[in-house]
Scaffold this motif. Sequence first.
Motif, PDB file in Angstrom:
ATOM      1  N   UNK A 137       1.063  -1.157   0.140  1.00 14.61           N
ATOM      2  CA  UNK A 137       0.108   0.095   0.200  1.00 14.61           C
ATOM      3  C   UNK A 137       0.936   1.323   0.115  1.00 14.61           C
ATOM      4  N   UNK A 138       2.010   1.310   0.751  1.00 16.40           N
ATOM      5  CA  UNK A 138       2.838   2.535   0.758  1.00 16.40           C
ATOM      6  C   UNK A 138       3.602   2.503  -0.397  1.00 16.40           C
ATOM      7  N   UNK A 139       3.949   1.678  -1.049  1.00 12.32           N
ATOM      8  CA  UNK A 139       4.653   1.707  -2.390  1.00 12.32           C
ATOM      9  C   UNK A 139       3.604   2.268  -3.360  1.00 12.32           C
ATOM     10  N   UNK A 140       2.506   1.483  -3.234  1.00  7.55           N
ATOM     11  CA  UNK A 140       1.540   2.426  -4.355  1.00  7.55           C
ATOM     12  C   UNK A 140       0.996   3.719  -4.002  1.00  7.55           C
ATOM     13  N   UNK A 141       0.937   4.053  -2.857  1.00  9.38           N
ATOM     14  CA  UNK A 141       0.810   5.387  -2.465  1.00  9.38           C
ATOM     15  C   UNK A 141       1.993   6.265  -3.087  1.00  9.38           C
ATOM     16  N   UNK A 142       3.229   5.862  -2.642  1.00  8.17           N
ATOM     17  CA  UNK A 142       4.415   6.759  -3.192  1.00  8.17           C
ATOM     18  C   UNK A 142       4.131   6.901  -4.504  1.00  8.17           C
ATOM     19  N   UNK A 143       3.931   5.808  -5.416  1.00 14.03           N
ATOM     20  CA  UNK A 143       3.953   6.059  -7.046  1.00 14.03           C
ATOM     21  C   UNK A 143       2.768   7.071  -7.349  1.00 14.03           C
ATOM     22  N   UNK A 144       1.555   6.923  -6.528  1.00 12.58           N
ATOM     23  CA  UNK A 144       0.489   8.010  -6.918  1.00 12.58           C
ATOM     24  C   UNK A 144       0.796   9.387  -6.396  1.00 12.58           C
ATOM     25  N   UNK A 145       1.512   9.418  -5.459  1.00 13.87           N
ATOM     26  CA  UNK A 145       1.863  10.735  -4.727  1.00 13.87           C
ATOM     27  C   UNK A 145       2.849  11.373  -5.675  1.00 13.87           C
ATOM     28  N   UNK A 146       3.796  10.723  -6.225  1.00 11.08           N
ATOM     29  CA  UNK A 146       4.861  11.274  -7.024  1.00 11.08           C
ATOM     30  C   UNK A 146       4.087  11.829  -8.375  1.00 11.08           C
ATOM     31  N   UNK A 147       2.979  11.134  -8.844  1.00  9.41           N
ATOM     32  CA  UNK A 147       2.314  11.545 -10.161  1.00  9.41           C
ATOM     33  C   UNK A 147       1.484  12.521 -10.041  1.00  9.41           C
ATOM     34  N   UNK A 148       0.634  12.594  -8.863  1.00 14.00           N
ATOM     35  CA  UNK A 148      -0.231  13.732  -8.707  1.00 14.00           C
ATOM     36  C   UNK A 148      -0.115  14.841  -7.650  1.00 14.00           C
TER      37      UNK A 148
END
Length: 326
Positions: A99-110
């Motif tokens: 979940x954290x890894x997914x959140x990091x990717x989405x945070x960096x995008x948006x």
Amino acid sequence: MNRSKLVLLAALALPLVLASCRGQISEKEPIHPNMNMDQQNRFEAQESNPFFEDNRSMRMPVEGTVARGNLRADKAYYQGINPDSSFVEEMPVELSRELLNRGQRQYNVYCSVCHGVTGAGNGIIMEGQYGFVPAPTFHMDRIRDLPDGHLYSVIANGIRTMPGYGHQVKVEDRWAIVAYLRALQRSQNVSEEEMQQYEVDLAALQQEYAARMQAEQEREAAASAGEEISAERGQQLFTQNGCQGCHSIDGSDGVGPTHQNLFGRTETMEDGSTVTVDSAYVHDSIVNPSEQIVEGYQPVMVPYDYLSEAEIASIIAYLRTLSDNQ
């Protein structure tokens, strides 16, 4: 009938059979034994229907209709709120490394383009030249104390000048971003004692940080060398960085103190101390606004430490023009 006659009959019949197999498209319509499959008593899309007052054959669903599979009865998960409409304190999903890894990717995008990769509010489009109102840092107490549901709602629906991302970011990814944002907040406030519990070389990290800061200061000094310092440039920077959104120049109150007659004014801080506004105070307030908060105002201003010394000096020069005694 003898054998010779049978052979003759077959020889005559074969050309007739072959001639009946035409190698072209027939111009005759096909035979339809059951016409009601072609001519049904129904309305086509967008066809007029005089039965209804608005003459539309395509009808709106009955109010309250929910498409199959889209019943979102779990308000905590889909809206971030409790049954009484208050925000949930903690996210209703299980925290995991995935979940954290997914959140990091989405945070960096948006999110990182405005809020920065560390959440400090210093994203690439916050560097002044685009005219955006600066994004807040996530590392102030006001945001650290917000419930998880509030952060989820901001991602989905937006807040103030920030647009909502509900149409771009899926529900599960919104919670992933909330989880990663909390991880960013904790990472910026970990004590050395707590870090020593892990296999972390603090001395090496501190040396690396010091070297990076020194290199950044050298780059800023080299970049600002020979830069123009003027009140006109300061006025432009004042507008580009959205300062007028919080600080008026006509004496009216706002999110922050007015900048009219700023220099020489005595301000009372929230701790009871007083400060006479001068260039040094304004400089510190720009690069580290949470250090001294004027009484009666909230610590919502983000650091503008990305500005060069020449840019800050230009802003100070402009603010001086707003004071009668300067």
